[in-house]
Design a protein around this motif. Sequence first.
Motif, PDB file in Angstrom:
ATOM      1  N   LYS A 116      45.435  28.064  49.171  1.00  0.00           N
ATOM      2  CA  LYS A 116      44.418  29.122  49.235  1.00  0.00           C
ATOM      3  C   LYS A 116      43.673  29.134  50.566  1.00  0.00           C
ATOM      4  N   VAL A 152      32.303  31.601  45.412  1.00  0.00           N
ATOM      5  CA  VAL A 152      33.331  31.108  44.499  1.00  0.00           C
ATOM      6  C   VAL A 152      34.091  29.995  45.211  1.00  0.00           C
ATOM      7  N   LYS A 154      37.254  27.566  45.492  1.00  0.00           N
ATOM      8  CA  LYS A 154      38.655  27.540  45.035  1.00  0.00           C
ATOM      9  C   LYS A 154      39.374  26.392  45.702  1.00  0.00           C
ATOM     10  N   ASP A 161      45.701  29.699  36.852  1.00  0.00           N
ATOM     11  CA  ASP A 161      45.069  30.366  35.710  1.00  0.00           C
ATOM     12  C   ASP A 161      43.589  30.024  35.565  1.00  0.00           C
ATOM     13  N   GLY A 162      42.871  30.129  36.659  1.00  0.00           N
ATOM     14  CA  GLY A 162      41.426  29.938  36.614  1.00  0.00           C
ATOM     15  C   GLY A 162      40.979  28.476  36.660  1.00  0.00           C
ATOM     16  N   VAL A 165      39.197  27.284  40.050  1.00  0.00           N
ATOM     17  CA  VAL A 165      38.205  28.259  40.532  1.00  0.00           C
ATOM     18  C   VAL A 165      36.874  28.013  39.844  1.00  0.00           C
ATOM     19  N   GLU A 185      34.260  31.167  48.978  1.00  0.00           N
ATOM     20  CA  GLU A 185      34.251  32.607  49.313  1.00  0.00           C
ATOM     21  C   GLU A 185      32.971  33.244  48.810  1.00  0.00           C
ATOM     22  N   LYS A 186      32.446  34.180  49.556  1.00  0.00           N
ATOM     23  CA  LYS A 186      31.288  34.968  49.109  1.00  0.00           C
ATOM     24  C   LYS A 186      31.640  35.633  47.780  1.00  0.00           C
ATOM     25  N   MET A 187      30.705  35.624  46.854  1.00  0.00           N
ATOM     26  CA  MET A 187      30.965  36.264  45.569  1.00  0.00           C
ATOM     27  C   MET A 187      30.931  37.784  45.739  1.00  0.00           C
ATOM     28  N   VAL A 188      31.997  38.412  45.315  1.00  0.00           N
ATOM     29  CA  VAL A 188      32.124  39.862  45.453  1.00  0.00           C
ATOM     30  C   VAL A 188      31.486  40.520  44.225  1.00  0.00           C
ATOM     31  N   ILE A 190      32.119  42.758  41.872  1.00  0.00           N
ATOM     32  CA  ILE A 190      33.371  43.410  41.476  1.00  0.00           C
ATOM     33  C   ILE A 190      33.116  44.588  40.541  1.00  0.00           C
ATOM     34  N   GLU A 193      39.058  45.015  39.076  1.00  0.00           N
ATOM     35  CA  GLU A 193      40.123  44.173  39.632  1.00  0.00           C
ATOM     36  C   GLU A 193      41.435  44.898  39.393  1.00  0.00           C
ATOM     37  N   GLU A 260      46.653  40.992  44.492  1.00  0.00           N
ATOM     38  CA  GLU A 260      45.490  41.186  43.613  1.00  0.00           C
ATOM     39  C   GLU A 260      44.302  41.592  44.470  1.00  0.00           C
ATOM     40  N   PHE A 262      40.151  43.316  44.768  1.00  0.00           N
ATOM     41  CA  PHE A 262      38.858  43.653  44.171  1.00  0.00           C
ATOM     42  C   PHE A 262      38.425  45.003  44.724  1.00  0.00           C
ATOM     43  N   ASN A 272      42.032  39.653  46.902  1.00  0.00           N
ATOM     44  CA  ASN A 272      41.661  38.380  46.292  1.00  0.00           C
ATOM     45  C   ASN A 272      42.749  37.363  46.616  1.00  0.00           C
ATOM     46  N   GLU A 273      43.944  37.595  46.113  1.00  0.00           N
ATOM     47  CA  GLU A 273      45.045  36.686  46.421  1.00  0.00           C
ATOM     48  C   GLU A 273      46.374  37.393  46.200  1.00  0.00           C
TER      49      GLU A 273
HETATM   50  P1  ADP Z   1      43.633  32.096  39.863  1.00  0.00           P
HETATM   51  O1  ADP Z   1      44.562  31.951  41.006  1.00  0.00           O
HETATM   52  O2  ADP Z   1      43.364  30.814  39.147  1.00  0.00           O
HETATM   53  O3  ADP Z   1      43.988  33.244  38.952  1.00  0.00           O
HETATM   54  P2  ADP Z   1      41.654  33.767  41.244  1.00  0.00           P
HETATM   55  O4  ADP Z   1      41.479  33.467  42.679  1.00  0.00           O
HETATM   56  O5  ADP Z   1      42.452  34.977  40.914  1.00  0.00           O
HETATM   57  O6  ADP Z   1      42.216  32.466  40.501  1.00  0.00           O
HETATM   58  O7  ADP Z   1      40.236  33.883  40.554  1.00  0.00           O
HETATM   59  C1  ADP Z   1      40.077  34.030  39.148  1.00  0.00           C
HETATM   60  C2  ADP Z   1      39.001  35.059  38.860  1.00  0.00           C
HETATM   61  O8  ADP Z   1      37.742  34.647  39.398  1.00  0.00           O
HETATM   62  C3  ADP Z   1      39.270  36.422  39.478  1.00  0.00           C
HETATM   63  O9  ADP Z   1      40.116  37.184  38.679  1.00  0.00           O
HETATM   64  C4  ADP Z   1      37.865  36.997  39.586  1.00  0.00           C
HETATM   65  O10 ADP Z   1      37.431  37.552  38.363  1.00  0.00           O
HETATM   66  C5  ADP Z   1      37.022  35.769  39.900  1.00  0.00           C
HETATM   67  N1  ADP Z   1      36.841  35.661  41.365  1.00  0.00           N
HETATM   68  C6  ADP Z   1      37.697  35.076  42.238  1.00  0.00           C
HETATM   69  N2  ADP Z   1      37.254  35.188  43.506  1.00  0.00           N
HETATM   70  C7  ADP Z   1      36.095  35.855  43.448  1.00  0.00           C
HETATM   71  C8  ADP Z   1      35.132  36.300  44.425  1.00  0.00           C
HETATM   72  N3  ADP Z   1      35.266  36.041  45.730  1.00  0.00           N
HETATM   73  N4  ADP Z   1      34.048  36.985  43.980  1.00  0.00           N
HETATM   74  C9  ADP Z   1      33.859  37.239  42.676  1.00  0.00           C
HETATM   75  N5  ADP Z   1      34.717  36.847  41.703  1.00  0.00           N
HETATM   76  C10 ADP Z   1      35.820  36.178  42.071  1.00  0.00           C
END
Ligand code: ADP
Length: 388
Positions: A116, A152, A154, A161-162, A165, A185-188, A190, A193, A260, A262, A272-273
């Motif tokens: 990541k 957030v 990571k 699967d979360g 994170v 990462e700065k919290m977006v 959202i 998604e 993926e 936002f 996001n990723e």
């Molecule tokens: P994974 O790879 O485990 O699925 P993600 O990076 O997709 O993890 O993050 C899981 C969830 O966390 C996202 O679907 C989103 O809802 C939330 N999230 C991740 N990054 C951010 C961010 N920068 N700001 C706000 N929410 C986030």
Amino acid sequence: MLLKTSANIFARKSFYMKIGILGGGQLGRMLLQQAANYVVETYVLENDENCPAAHLCHHFTKGDITNFNDVYNFGKQLDALTIEIESVNVAALEKLEAEGVTIYPKPSAIKIIKNKILQKQFYKENQIPTSEFVITATLDELKAHAHFLPAVHKVGEGGYDGKGVQLLHDETHTHKGFDAPSVLEKMVKIKKEISMIVAMDAKGNTAIYPPAEMVANPVLNLLDYQLSPALIPEKTLWKAEAIARAVVKHLNSPGLFAVELFIDDKDDVLVNETAPRVHNSGHHTIEANYCSQFDMLWRVMLNYPLGNTKPILPSAIVNLLGAEGYSGNAVYEGLEEIMQIENVYVHLYGKTTTKPGRKMGHVTIMSKDYQDLTHTANKIKHLLKVKA
Ligand code: ADP
């Protein structure tokens, strides 16, 4: 009898190709279901001989996809290889690539996505919009970045699967962060998604699917249900398409990717990723689009033209997860009832045992009416349970 051509007139290595998949889960299983329509000999490497893909391939090899020798020995007999999970041994894939095995996507792309930290740096270097971030090596370093919250955290590698994170709203949450190389990462803020599946062939042609919109379950931090095509303004769609294509163009590799994204409160679109493979957010394409994500990846790997990504009808997906409190041999409660609903398609992944939150299958619903999709998705969530 095996079909073989002497001349490589179709620009493929031979008309009869041997293609392997690293990982034998449900993604591999659905990929193999589609392989039956083509002339291809299929191979799977996975350490569990009862995995969902084991019975659908021509050749199953028991082995560890993270082990150099297992991956190398598996791959050296093949024309091409793909992955259904990114936690694979990339060094072995690099050696195989150097020896002439085609890897979808290229090991260079898997390497970026697998970590990541590298992934975020890749977006930044290529001017692809993504949330602002800093890199932290230890928990102490995270604590020193309290001014950066809400953010957030990571973990660089190994999260899934979360699980890797953590949402850190303020300083009192920093102890939940990771004491390992990670991204903060700065919290977006959202609004939505979405996920976009993009395929690229060896000539650099791309095909992009309409976005799917995720409706998340905030408690489990897992996808609740999904709608496709996403209900978003046209301008947002254009931004999302341009960004998803840019990601794949810069990864510079044939294959199939899920980007993926936002959509934030200002209607800005941020990555996001990216997943370098077929993806949960594309399962509806099996019934709801002319060419499914699985068919598309075979087209790429077998050097056929890219397929039609257009939807036949709008669709929803409900993931079938193991119910809380049940572990053991899986029993599907409510299955007969939901199979009587019009335009509902059940996919069970062939996992004999269930546990809370385990992905056991999914259900696709098709309808031209979005209200009907949401209504049926909720109905299915209440009726269908995986117990033991
Ligand atoms: P994974 O790879 O485990 O699925 P993600 O990076 O997709 O993890 O993050 C899981 C969830 O966390 C996202 O679907 C989103 O809802 C939330 N999230 C991740 N990054 C951010 C961010 N920068 N700001 C706000 N929410 C986030």
